[in-house]
Design an enzyme around this catalytic site. Structure first.
Site, PDB file in Angstrom:
ATOM      1  N   VAL A 199      56.663  37.835  32.317  1.00  0.00           N
ATOM      2  CA  VAL A 199      57.180  36.475  32.574  1.00  0.00           C
ATOM      3  C   VAL A 199      57.978  35.979  31.371  1.00  0.00           C
ATOM      4  CG1 VAL A 199      55.381  35.866  34.228  1.00  0.00           C
ATOM      5  CG2 VAL A 199      54.965  35.459  31.792  1.00  0.00           C
ATOM      6  N   ASP A 200      58.176  36.878  30.369  1.00  0.00           N
ATOM      7  CA  ASP A 200      59.011  36.492  29.215  1.00  0.00           C
ATOM      8  C   ASP A 200      60.478  36.773  29.572  1.00  0.00           C
ATOM      9  OD1 ASP A 200      57.746  39.509  27.864  1.00  0.00           O
ATOM     10  OD2 ASP A 200      59.846  39.235  28.443  1.00  0.00           O
ATOM     11  N   HIS A 204      56.793  38.339  38.794  1.00  0.00           N
ATOM     12  CA  HIS A 204      55.736  37.364  38.527  1.00  0.00           C
ATOM     13  C   HIS A 204      56.237  36.052  37.945  1.00  0.00           C
ATOM     14  CE1 HIS A 204      52.748  40.975  38.321  1.00  0.00           C
ATOM     15  NE2 HIS A 204      53.064  40.657  39.551  1.00  0.00           N
ATOM     16  N   GLY A 246      54.856  50.697  30.121  1.00  0.00           N
ATOM     17  CA  GLY A 246      54.054  49.632  29.518  1.00  0.00           C
ATOM     18  C   GLY A 246      53.260  48.821  30.494  1.00  0.00           C
ATOM     19  N   GLN A 257      57.082  42.917  35.574  1.00  0.00           N
ATOM     20  CA  GLN A 257      55.905  42.087  35.840  1.00  0.00           C
ATOM     21  C   GLN A 257      55.819  40.991  34.774  1.00  0.00           C
ATOM     22  OE1 GLN A 257      52.281  44.649  36.970  1.00  0.00           O
ATOM     23  NE2 GLN A 257      53.563  46.030  35.797  1.00  0.00           N
ATOM     24  N   PRO A 292      51.189  54.532  25.751  1.00  0.00           N
ATOM     25  CA  PRO A 292      50.349  55.290  24.807  1.00  0.00           C
ATOM     26  C   PRO A 292      48.988  55.654  25.401  1.00  0.00           C
ATOM     27  CG  PRO A 292      50.642  52.996  24.073  1.00  0.00           C
ATOM     28  CD  PRO A 292      51.478  53.178  25.275  1.00  0.00           C
ATOM     29  N   GLU A 293      48.571  54.894  26.433  1.00  0.00           N
ATOM     30  CA  GLU A 293      47.250  55.129  27.057  1.00  0.00           C
ATOM     31  C   GLU A 293      47.391  55.785  28.430  1.00  0.00           C
ATOM     32  OE1 GLU A 293      45.716  53.026  23.827  1.00  0.00           O
ATOM     33  OE2 GLU A 293      44.518  53.985  25.432  1.00  0.00           O
ATOM     34  N   CYS A 321      55.909  18.822  44.821  1.00  0.00           N
ATOM     35  CA  CYS A 321      57.223  18.841  45.513  1.00  0.00           C
ATOM     36  C   CYS A 321      58.074  20.013  45.051  1.00  0.00           C
ATOM     37  CB  CYS A 321      57.948  17.510  45.250  1.00  0.00           C
ATOM     38  SG  CYS A 321      58.495  17.308  43.544  1.00  0.00           S
TER      39      CYS A 321
HETATM   40  C1  BV8 Z   1      49.021  38.904  45.722  1.00  0.00           C
HETATM   41  C2  BV8 Z   1      51.903  36.048  35.874  1.00  0.00           C
HETATM   42  C3  BV8 Z   1      48.752  38.356  48.022  1.00  0.00           C
HETATM   43  C4  BV8 Z   1      50.939  35.036  35.313  1.00  0.00           C
HETATM   44  C5  BV8 Z   1      50.538  37.905  36.669  1.00  0.00           C
HETATM   45  C6  BV8 Z   1      44.880  44.782  46.251  1.00  0.00           C
HETATM   46  C7  BV8 Z   1      43.818  45.400  45.643  1.00  0.00           C
HETATM   47  C8  BV8 Z   1      43.074  44.754  44.653  1.00  0.00           C
HETATM   48  C9  BV8 Z   1      43.401  43.434  44.265  1.00  0.00           C
HETATM   49  C10 BV8 Z   1      44.452  42.837  44.881  1.00  0.00           C
HETATM   50  C11 BV8 Z   1      45.193  43.483  45.859  1.00  0.00           C
HETATM   51  N1  BV8 Z   1      46.176  42.631  46.270  1.00  0.00           N
HETATM   52  C12 BV8 Z   1      46.075  41.479  45.583  1.00  0.00           C
HETATM   53  C13 BV8 Z   1      45.031  41.578  44.729  1.00  0.00           C
HETATM   54  C14 BV8 Z   1      44.575  40.546  43.800  1.00  0.00           C
HETATM   55  C15 BV8 Z   1      45.400  40.574  42.506  1.00  0.00           C
HETATM   56  C16 BV8 Z   1      45.171  41.849  41.736  1.00  0.00           C
HETATM   57  O1  BV8 Z   1      45.972  42.774  41.781  1.00  0.00           O
HETATM   58  N2  BV8 Z   1      44.087  41.908  40.994  1.00  0.00           N
HETATM   59  C17 BV8 Z   1      43.844  43.073  40.170  1.00  0.00           C
HETATM   60  C18 BV8 Z   1      43.460  42.632  38.773  1.00  0.00           C
HETATM   61  C19 BV8 Z   1      42.797  43.938  40.825  1.00  0.00           C
HETATM   62  N3  BV8 Z   1      46.807  40.433  42.812  1.00  0.00           N
HETATM   63  C20 BV8 Z   1      47.283  39.206  43.079  1.00  0.00           C
HETATM   64  O2  BV8 Z   1      46.580  38.209  43.147  1.00  0.00           O
HETATM   65  C21 BV8 Z   1      48.784  39.105  43.318  1.00  0.00           C
HETATM   66  N4  BV8 Z   1      49.017  38.328  44.505  1.00  0.00           N
HETATM   67  O3  BV8 Z   1      48.872  40.080  45.888  1.00  0.00           O
HETATM   68  O4  BV8 Z   1      49.220  37.975  46.748  1.00  0.00           O
HETATM   69  C22 BV8 Z   1      47.285  38.015  48.017  1.00  0.00           C
HETATM   70  C23 BV8 Z   1      46.937  36.679  47.976  1.00  0.00           C
HETATM   71  C24 BV8 Z   1      45.570  36.388  47.994  1.00  0.00           C
HETATM   72  C25 BV8 Z   1      44.576  37.380  47.993  1.00  0.00           C
HETATM   73  C26 BV8 Z   1      44.970  38.728  47.993  1.00  0.00           C
HETATM   74  C27 BV8 Z   1      46.331  39.049  48.007  1.00  0.00           C
HETATM   75  C28 BV8 Z   1      49.437  38.360  42.167  1.00  0.00           C
HETATM   76  C29 BV8 Z   1      49.456  39.215  40.933  1.00  0.00           C
HETATM   77  C30 BV8 Z   1      50.311  38.532  39.842  1.00  0.00           C
HETATM   78  C31 BV8 Z   1      49.427  37.820  38.854  1.00  0.00           C
HETATM   79  N5  BV8 Z   1      50.251  37.271  37.770  1.00  0.00           N
HETATM   80  N6  BV8 Z   1      51.354  37.387  35.719  1.00  0.00           N
HETATM   81  C32 BV8 Z   1      50.909  35.064  33.813  1.00  0.00           C
HETATM   82  O5  BV8 Z   1      51.544  35.947  33.211  1.00  0.00           O
HETATM   83  O6  BV8 Z   1      50.223  34.211  33.256  1.00  0.00           O
HETATM   84  S1  BV8 Z   1      49.908  39.463  36.409  1.00  0.00           S
HETATM   85  C33 BV8 Z   1      49.794  39.688  34.747  1.00  0.00           C
HETATM   86  O7  BV8 Z   1      48.852  40.696  34.560  1.00  0.00           O
HETATM   87  C34 BV8 Z   1      51.049  40.222  34.142  1.00  0.00           C
HETATM   88  O8  BV8 Z   1      52.208  39.691  34.700  1.00  0.00           O
HETATM   89  C35 BV8 Z   1      50.955  41.673  34.398  1.00  0.00           C
HETATM   90  O9  BV8 Z   1      51.558  42.034  35.595  1.00  0.00           O
HETATM   91  C36 BV8 Z   1      49.491  41.900  34.556  1.00  0.00           C
HETATM   92  C37 BV8 Z   1      49.009  42.697  33.396  1.00  0.00           C
HETATM   93  O10 BV8 Z   1      49.435  43.928  33.672  1.00  0.00           O
HETATM   94  P1  BV8 Z   1      50.355  44.724  32.635  1.00  0.00           P
HETATM   95  O11 BV8 Z   1      51.719  44.154  32.619  1.00  0.00           O
HETATM   96  O12 BV8 Z   1      50.200  46.132  32.993  1.00  0.00           O
HETATM   97  O13 BV8 Z   1      49.754  44.419  31.236  1.00  0.00           O
HETATM   98  P2  BV8 Z   1      48.373  44.942  30.711  1.00  0.00           P
HETATM   99  O14 BV8 Z   1      48.024  44.108  29.549  1.00  0.00           O
HETATM  100  O15 BV8 Z   1      47.437  45.060  31.849  1.00  0.00           O
HETATM  101  O16 BV8 Z   1      48.665  46.444  30.217  1.00  0.00           O
HETATM  102  C38 BV8 Z   1      49.589  46.660  29.182  1.00  0.00           C
HETATM  103  C39 BV8 Z   1      49.851  48.149  29.177  1.00  0.00           C
HETATM  104  O17 BV8 Z   1      50.828  48.413  28.175  1.00  0.00           O
HETATM  105  C40 BV8 Z   1      48.633  48.973  28.824  1.00  0.00           C
HETATM  106  O18 BV8 Z   1      48.536  50.077  29.715  1.00  0.00           O
HETATM  107  C41 BV8 Z   1      48.915  49.471  27.417  1.00  0.00           C
HETATM  108  O19 BV8 Z   1      48.404  50.773  27.182  1.00  0.00           O
HETATM  109  C42 BV8 Z   1      50.421  49.517  27.412  1.00  0.00           C
HETATM  110  N7  BV8 Z   1      51.047  49.357  26.099  1.00  0.00           N
HETATM  111  C43 BV8 Z   1      50.597  48.669  25.023  1.00  0.00           C
HETATM  112  N8  BV8 Z   1      51.511  48.754  24.018  1.00  0.00           N
HETATM  113  C44 BV8 Z   1      52.550  49.476  24.490  1.00  0.00           C
HETATM  114  C45 BV8 Z   1      52.262  49.866  25.807  1.00  0.00           C
HETATM  115  N9  BV8 Z   1      53.102  50.593  26.550  1.00  0.00           N
HETATM  116  C46 BV8 Z   1      54.261  50.981  25.979  1.00  0.00           C
HETATM  117  N10 BV8 Z   1      54.606  50.654  24.719  1.00  0.00           N
HETATM  118  C47 BV8 Z   1      53.780  49.902  23.954  1.00  0.00           C
HETATM  119  N11 BV8 Z   1      54.135  49.589  22.697  1.00  0.00           N
HETATM  120 ZN    ZN Z   2      56.912  16.442  42.266  1.00  0.00          ZN
END
Ligand code: BV8
Ligand code: ZN
Length: 250
Positions: free
Chosen positions: A108-109, A124, A192, A106, A219-220, A135
């Protein structure tokens, strides 16, 4: 949920060793130890007052392209300064040990690629790539452009990061490949990720529905924790190298 006191479950070690196809899903947590903030803690300094979910949207970019472009410039800087950590490197090592390995991210790095992972499905997009909002032409040297956000040389449209924003659809072929890899593997690792963002968050549950064991490394607790076959509570940068050493002695 199976668990060894403090160690890694013998059943999991055997399962990893005997798997022909391993599918991995990673989230921002695997890059946290490289200094790339996760989405939940992403904001610091001047970005503290913004909610990433409000910035990573087409609406935010339309409303305030300069703000959103500068947020991505800040994050691109962090990614360029970051290095793959032992968690990324352990996954690249694991890929070499298994006959079939699919890494769905997920993030983007580019840290998985820089760590040596090959078969990567980037759900993503890629923060280091830039394309025109009109375009869709990709441009490398957008950053030399003086105005913020830079404009497309071909049509004058605004340039944007090549990532999938909230409310935007994921690339179809990438998503289909990810669902197939979740259905067809012998073992699924979810590492993660807060397991909140759809449709990526459904992938480990698809594996479970196909009677495929799922390992969560975080960890969570997350919405997956209660259903995961194995839960390794810890940092990816620590757990993954231990796992790879225990299974393949590499
Ligand atoms: C879509 C790019 C069709 C941009 C990102 C169904 C139900 C509910 C909502 C929806 C649904 N379908 C669609 C939606 C809406 C939405 C969504 O899911 N909303 C959520 C918040 C409810 N989804 C979308 O819009 C998706 N599109 O489905 O298209 C559509 C179209 C229109 C309307 C409806 C549907 C698009 C989703 C993609 C968005 N873009 N990234 C950018 O990066 O700027 S998502 C972005 O957030 C990241 O890429 C990543 O995926 C996400 C964050 O999630 P995580 O990666 O899990 O990171 P997070 O910080 O949350 O958690 C980190 C975890 O790591 C923690 O648990 C922590 O404990 C743990 N951790 C910390 N340290 C460590 C560790 N683990 C291991 N080791 C460590 N050291
Ligand atoms: Zn253009």
């Amino acid at each position: 949920m199976e668990w060894d006191e403090g160690g890694i479950h013998q059943g999991l070690i055997a399962k990893l060793r005997n798997s022909n196809h391993i599918t991995v899903l990673t989230g921002a947590g695997i890059s946290a130890e490289s200094g790339v903030p996760t989405f939940r803690q992403a904001q610091s300094g001047l970005w503290a007052q913004y909610d990433p979910q409000q910035l990573a949207t087409p609406q935010a970019f339309r409303r305030n392209p300069r703000l959103v472009w500068e947020w991505y410039s800040w994050r691109r800087e962090l990614v360029n300064k970051a290095k793959p950590n032992p968690g990324h490197i352990a996954l690249a090592t694991m890929e070499q040990q298994v006959s079939r390995f699919t890494l769905i991210t997920q993030n983007v790095d580019d840290l998985h690629r820089r760590a040596g992972s090959q078969n990567i499905i980037a759900l993503h997009g890629d923060i280091l790539k830039t394309r025109c909002i009109d375009c869709r032409t990709y441009t490398e040297d957008a950053l030399q452009n003086e105005n913020i956000p830079p404009r497309c040389f071909h049509c004058g449209g605004l340039l944007r990061p090549d990532v999938v924003w909230f409310g935007e659809s994921l690339p179809t072929e990438a998503l289909e490949a990810a669902f197939t890899a979740a259905r067809e593997c012998d073992l699924f690792l979810s590492i993660g990720t807060s397991t909140l963002v759809e449709p990526a968050a459904s992938l480990p549950f698809i594996a479970l529905q196909n009677d495929i064991p799922v390992v969560e490394i975080n960890p969570e607790e997350t919405p997956l924790s209660g259903s995961a076959t194995y839960q390794l509570k810890g940092a990816a940068g620590k757990v993954l190298p231990e796992l790879v050493r225990s299974v393949w002695q590499v």
